[in-house]
Write a protein that holds these residues in place. Structure first.
Motif, PDB file in Angstrom:
ATOM      1  N   ALA A  98      72.157  35.898 -15.057  1.00 43.55           N
ATOM      2  CA  ALA A  98      71.733  34.579 -15.520  1.00 43.55           C
ATOM      3  C   ALA A  98      72.075  33.462 -14.539  1.00 43.55           C
ATOM      4  O   ALA A  98      71.424  32.414 -14.544  1.00 43.55           O
ATOM      5  CB  ALA A  98      72.367  34.276 -16.882  1.00 43.55           C
ATOM      6  N   LEU A  99      73.086  33.663 -13.703  1.00 49.83           N
ATOM      7  CA  LEU A  99      73.474  32.623 -12.749  1.00 49.83           C
ATOM      8  C   LEU A  99      72.738  32.739 -11.415  1.00 49.83           C
ATOM      9  O   LEU A  99      72.824  31.833 -10.576  1.00 49.83           O
ATOM     10  CB  LEU A  99      74.987  32.673 -12.497  1.00 49.83           C
ATOM     11  N   HIS A 100      72.021  33.839 -11.228  1.00 47.24           N
ATOM     12  CA  HIS A 100      71.263  34.055  -9.993  1.00 47.24           C
ATOM     13  C   HIS A 100      69.962  34.756 -10.385  1.00 47.24           C
ATOM     14  O   HIS A 100      69.802  35.954 -10.144  1.00 47.24           O
ATOM     15  CB  HIS A 100      72.069  34.894  -8.991  1.00 47.24           C
ATOM     16  N   LEU A 101      69.048  34.015 -10.956  1.00 42.25           N
ATOM     17  CA  LEU A 101      67.823  34.593 -11.492  1.00 42.25           C
ATOM     18  C   LEU A 101      66.970  35.180 -10.369  1.00 42.25           C
ATOM     19  O   LEU A 101      66.729  34.505  -9.355  1.00 42.25           O
ATOM     20  CB  LEU A 101      67.034  33.537 -12.263  1.00 42.25           C
ATOM     21  N   PRO A 102      66.496  36.418 -10.527  1.00 38.34           N
ATOM     22  CA  PRO A 102      65.783  37.106  -9.442  1.00 38.34           C
ATOM     23  C   PRO A 102      64.293  36.787  -9.407  1.00 38.34           C
ATOM     24  O   PRO A 102      63.445  37.689  -9.364  1.00 38.34           O
ATOM     25  CB  PRO A 102      66.020  38.584  -9.792  1.00 38.34           C
ATOM     26  N   PHE A 103      63.968  35.485  -9.406  1.00 34.20           N
ATOM     27  CA  PHE A 103      62.578  35.049  -9.404  1.00 34.20           C
ATOM     28  C   PHE A 103      62.417  33.885  -8.437  1.00 34.20           C
ATOM     29  O   PHE A 103      63.344  33.096  -8.230  1.00 34.20           O
ATOM     30  CB  PHE A 103      62.143  34.607 -10.810  1.00 34.20           C
ATOM     31  N   PRO A 104      61.212  33.743  -7.852  1.00 35.88           N
ATOM     32  CA  PRO A 104      60.960  32.600  -6.967  1.00 35.88           C
ATOM     33  C   PRO A 104      60.970  31.288  -7.739  1.00 35.88           C
ATOM     34  O   PRO A 104      60.878  31.257  -8.969  1.00 35.88           O
ATOM     35  CB  PRO A 104      59.552  32.900  -6.410  1.00 35.88           C
ATOM     36  N   ASP A 105      61.054  30.200  -7.017  1.00 38.31           N
ATOM     37  CA  ASP A 105      60.935  28.868  -7.614  1.00 38.31           C
ATOM     38  C   ASP A 105      59.608  28.752  -8.373  1.00 38.31           C
ATOM     39  O   ASP A 105      58.595  29.354  -7.987  1.00 38.31           O
ATOM     40  CB  ASP A 105      60.972  27.796  -6.526  1.00 38.31           C
ATOM     41  N   ALA A 106      59.633  27.964  -9.436  1.00 40.29           N
ATOM     42  CA  ALA A 106      58.411  27.606 -10.172  1.00 40.29           C
ATOM     43  C   ALA A 106      57.614  28.827 -10.620  1.00 40.29           C
ATOM     44  O   ALA A 106      56.401  28.914 -10.403  1.00 40.29           O
ATOM     45  CB  ALA A 106      57.548  26.684  -9.320  1.00 40.29           C
ATOM     46  N   SER A 107      58.298  29.770 -11.272  1.00 37.53           N
ATOM     47  CA  SER A 107      57.642  31.015 -11.694  1.00 37.53           C
ATOM     48  C   SER A 107      57.141  31.010 -13.133  1.00 37.53           C
ATOM     49  O   SER A 107      56.229  31.771 -13.459  1.00 37.53           O
ATOM     50  CB  SER A 107      58.611  32.191 -11.531  1.00 37.53           C
ATOM     51  N   PHE A 108      57.724  30.182 -14.009  1.00 37.60           N
ATOM     52  CA  PHE A 108      57.425  30.259 -15.437  1.00 37.60           C
ATOM     53  C   PHE A 108      57.167  28.868 -16.010  1.00 37.60           C
ATOM     54  O   PHE A 108      57.761  27.892 -15.577  1.00 37.60           O
ATOM     55  CB  PHE A 108      58.591  30.898 -16.197  1.00 37.60           C
TER      56      PHE A 108
END
Length: 272
Positions: A98-108
């Motif tokens: 949760a502190l290092h989400l494995p997704f690019p910026d502006a994904s959702f």
């Protein structure tokens, strides 16, 4: 959530904990968010647990969109099995921190968490990450307990002591059990302007014989069998005898025909 980042989930994933989490739906645990949803939205559900909220959001509220649930690896199979049992295909589950989400910026378009910030060592960092992966114009939404606001009836001997002990155990794990009242402060520290925030309060209430048996029973079991018990013993907050007394206290409340209990939750909608 991951213990690698220095935070420990107070309850763990014992059966008594999953019994509670599996009861949660979008309606009883994220009603404040539902008016903002559109059928084709993409949602990230951080700390999704067994996936009941994630699956409900995908099935009922964003049927033309997609929901991604994120949590520790050992709960992913349960989440996937639940989605499969509901016939929901527009939801996927992935392990992550949760502190290092494995997704690019502006994904959702929507980034959601239910009762997660209260357990992490750095809730501001988690909100920063939630903000990072949300699209411009999107929403970050979270709902958190405020345990000091928990109210019960009648005044069963031992309940106040249980609550005090719970607060100690949660804080020993690096969390903040009164997270609900702090959401707006943490959000502003994470970079959200004050004018972008909408705050509300939600409640759970348990009083029927069936609700008392379920709620009191799971807390009685958590007190002696979940991570709560091991942390309490490790930190000298309770003895084994003391934990047994907590379980007995909850069972006395459960068996009282006048038993009533309510929890309050702080709710936050933050516009990105």
């Amino acid at each position: 959530m991951s213990q690698e980042s220095g935070h420990v989930y107070t309850h763990g994933h014992h059966e008594s904990v999953l019994r509670s989490h599996s009861w949660r739906t979008a309606q009883n645990s994220a009603a404040y968010l539902l008016p903002y949803l559109k059928p084709n939205m993409t949602i990230l559900d951080v700390g999704c647990g067994p996936g009941t909220i994630s699956t409900d959001l995908a099935k009922t509220y964003v049927p033309e969109g997609h929901v991604t649930g994120l949590d520790v690896p050992d709960i992913m199979d349960k989440a996937r099995a639940h989605a499969a049992s509901e016939g929901v295909t527009n939801v996927t589950f992935t392990p992550g921190d949760a502190l290092h989400l494995p997704f690019p910026d502006a994904s959702f378009e929507v980034v959601h968490a239910h009762q997660v910030l209260q357990h992490v060592a750095d809730p501001v960092q988690m909100l920063r990450e939630m903000r990072r992966v949300a699209k411009p114009g999107g929403i970050v939404a979270t709902r958190e307990n405020d345990m000091s606001g928990m109210v019960w009836y009648p005044e069963i001997e031992g309940m106040k002591e249980w609550l005090q002990g719970y607060m100690q155990v949660a804080r020993a794990n690096g969390g903040e059990p009164d997270a609900g009242r702090r959401l707006h402060v943490w959000a502003k520290e994470a970079g959200f302007p004050a004018e972008s925030l909408t705050l509300s309060v939600g409640t759970w209430c348990f009083y029927t014989p069936e609700e008392r048996a379920w709620w009191g029973g799971l807390w009685a079991d958590r007190s002696v069998s979940s991570n709560f018990a091991s942390t309490a013993l490790k930190n000298g907050i309770y003895t084994q005898e003391g934990l047994q007394k907590i379980a007995e206290t909850w069972r006395r409340w459960t068996s009282d025909e006048n038993g009533w209990c309510t929890l309050i939750h702080g709710e936050l909608i933050a516009r990105v």
